[in-house]
Design a protein around this motif. Structure first.
Motif, short mmCIF file in Angstrom:
data_model
loop_
_atom_site.label_atom_id
_atom_site.label_comp_id
_atom_site.label_asym_id
_atom_site.label_seq_id
_atom_site.Cartn_x
_atom_site.Cartn_y
_atom_site.Cartn_z
N HIS A 1 0.80 -1.22 0.00
CA HIS A 1 0.00 0.00 0.00
C HIS A 1 0.84 1.28 0.00
N GLU A 2 1.98 1.26 0.68
CA GLU A 2 2.74 2.50 0.84
C GLU A 2 4.21 2.38 0.48
N GLY A 3 4.66 1.19 0.13
CA GLY A 3 6.07 1.04 -0.20
C GLY A 3 6.95 1.17 1.02
N ILE A 4 8.21 1.45 0.79
CA ILE A 4 9.18 1.49 1.89
C ILE A 4 8.88 2.60 2.88
N PHE A 5 8.27 3.71 2.41
CA PHE A 5 8.01 4.83 3.32
C PHE A 5 6.95 4.48 4.36
N GLY A 6 6.13 3.47 4.09
CA GLY A 6 5.13 3.06 5.07
C GLY A 6 5.74 2.55 6.36
N PHE A 7 6.98 2.05 6.28
CA PHE A 7 7.63 1.53 7.48
C PHE A 7 8.19 2.65 8.37
N TRP A 8 8.13 3.86 7.86
CA TRP A 8 8.52 5.01 8.68
C TRP A 8 7.31 5.86 9.03
N ALA A 9 6.13 5.23 9.06
CA ALA A 9 4.94 5.92 9.53
C ALA A 9 5.14 6.34 10.99
N GLY A 10 4.74 7.54 11.30
CA GLY A 10 4.86 8.02 12.68
C GLY A 10 6.28 8.37 13.09
N ILE A 11 7.18 8.56 12.12
CA ILE A 11 8.58 8.78 12.48
C ILE A 11 8.77 10.09 13.24
N ARG A 12 8.03 11.15 12.86
CA ARG A 12 8.21 12.43 13.55
C ARG A 12 7.82 12.36 15.02
N ASN B 1 -0.36 2.48 13.56
CA ASN B 1 -1.42 1.50 13.40
C ASN B 1 -2.11 1.61 12.05
N GLN B 2 -2.12 2.81 11.43
CA GLN B 2 -2.77 2.97 10.14
C GLN B 2 -1.81 2.77 8.96
N ALA B 3 -0.55 2.44 9.23
CA ALA B 3 0.39 2.17 8.14
C ALA B 3 -0.11 0.99 7.31
N GLY B 4 -0.09 1.12 5.99
CA GLY B 4 -0.55 0.06 5.11
C GLY B 4 -2.03 0.10 4.84
N GLN B 5 -2.75 1.06 5.42
CA GLN B 5 -4.18 1.20 5.19
C GLN B 5 -4.41 2.40 4.28
N HIS B 6 -5.56 2.43 3.64
CA HIS B 6 -5.89 3.53 2.74
C HIS B 6 -6.27 4.76 3.55
N HIS B 7 -5.59 5.86 3.30
CA HIS B 7 -5.95 7.13 3.93
C HIS B 7 -5.62 8.25 2.96
N GLU B 8 -6.47 9.28 2.95
CA GLU B 8 -6.36 10.33 1.96
C GLU B 8 -5.24 11.31 2.27
N MET B 9 -4.95 11.53 3.53
CA MET B 9 -3.93 12.51 3.91
C MET B 9 -2.57 11.87 3.97
N SER B 10 -1.52 12.68 3.87
CA SER B 10 -0.16 12.19 4.02
C SER B 10 0.08 11.85 5.49
#
Length: 293
Positions: free
Chosen positions: A164-175, A239-248
């Protein structure tokens, strides 16, 4: 002539060095601590994923209630969900943090002078931020496993996030994760170092287990108090990494922060954060849909 024990100690010291010894001690302690406290961490994740605000239906009323509910509804193994990625994350992150802390502290301290409280905080926070940036993917997988009531595997979640998000999905919530970790490490490493130094130098305690335990308690309180808000945002983003969401991911972080602040003042959520049941929180018979899907 040196004894066998002296030769073994000399060999171990020459091979490992100070950094190697810190690495072994910190990673070993981290693995044991992570395994023992994982049920509490699982409860924390479930509580943080609940909808907030007056009128919201809560499945769990506090930490103890959450752990008991998971045990009754999903079994003992559910309390240890995500143990594999949790150990990878904790051992690697803690090892890097402890190894980097002293070199960073010494680098920003005037040669021959005392490090001081501010430099200890900066060194601890910087070391932790570097470590958690590298290990963010493991924490994403761990958080998603803990937040799910169904059986999931590391491979399944890896494929889901990647597709769903590629490699960047694994850095969800990094900030918020880096923010949280900076605060945690600054408190845990910097405050511990300073508290131990103050307790011993002022003659309150002698250098020993009691001084170390007292300094750890002070550091733990400071860490939990300062990092909880960023930790809640981090958990919901991961928790929402890999799920469809409209916002970045960044926009979602701002949106989630705003929703938490508008719907859940700290005073209202404090009993749930620290695990004290509250009569004002309605408990539902089933877990509500995962927020922010």
């Amino acid at each position: 002539m040196a004894s066998g024990e002296d030769r073994q100690r000399s060999w171990r010291s020459s091979i490992l060095g100070p950094s190697g010894e810190r690495l072994m001690a910190s990673t070993g302690g981290a693995a044991i601590a992570e395994t023992v406290t994982l049920p509490i961490d699982t409860a924390k994740v479930r509580l943080q994923l609940q909808k907030s605000g007056e009128g919201s239906v809560r499945h769990y009323s506090g930490m103890v209630n959450c752990m008991l509910s998971i045990y009754r509804e999903e079994g003992t193994a559910a309390l240890f969900k995500g143990l594999g990625p949790a150990l990878v994350r904790q051992v690697c992150y803690t090892g890097m943090s402890f190894v980097l802390y002293e070199p960073i502290r010494d680098a920003i301290t005037t040669k021959g002078g005392d490090a001081g409280f501010v430099n200890r905080l900066l060194a601890g926070g910087t070391a932790g931020a570097i470590g958690i940036t590298v290990m963010n993917p493991a924490e994403v997988i761990k958080t998603k496993m803990q937040g799910s009531r169904s059986a999931t595997s590391v491979r399944q979640l890896f494929v889901e996030v990647w597709s769903h998000e590629g490699i960047f999905g694994f850095w969800a919530g990094i900030r918020p994760n880096v923010t949280r970790t900076f605060l945690v490490c600054a408190a845990e490493l910097g405050t511990y170092d300073q508290a131990k130094h103050s307790l011993i130098s002022h003659g309150l305690l002698t250098d020993g287990p009691l001084a170390h335990l007292s300094a750890s308690a002070i550091a733990g309180l400071a860490s939990a108090s300062t990092s909880t808000p960023a930790d809640v945002v981090k958990t919901r983003l991961m928790n929402q990494a890999g799920q469809h969401h409209e916002m970045s991911i960044f926009e979602n972080g701002l949106f989630i922060s705003g929703k938490i602040l508008s719907n859940s003042p700290l005073v209202y959520d404090l009993p749930v954060i620290i695990g004290i049941p509250s009569d004002s929180h309605e408990v539902s018979p089933s877990l509500p849909p995962t927020p922010m899907q």
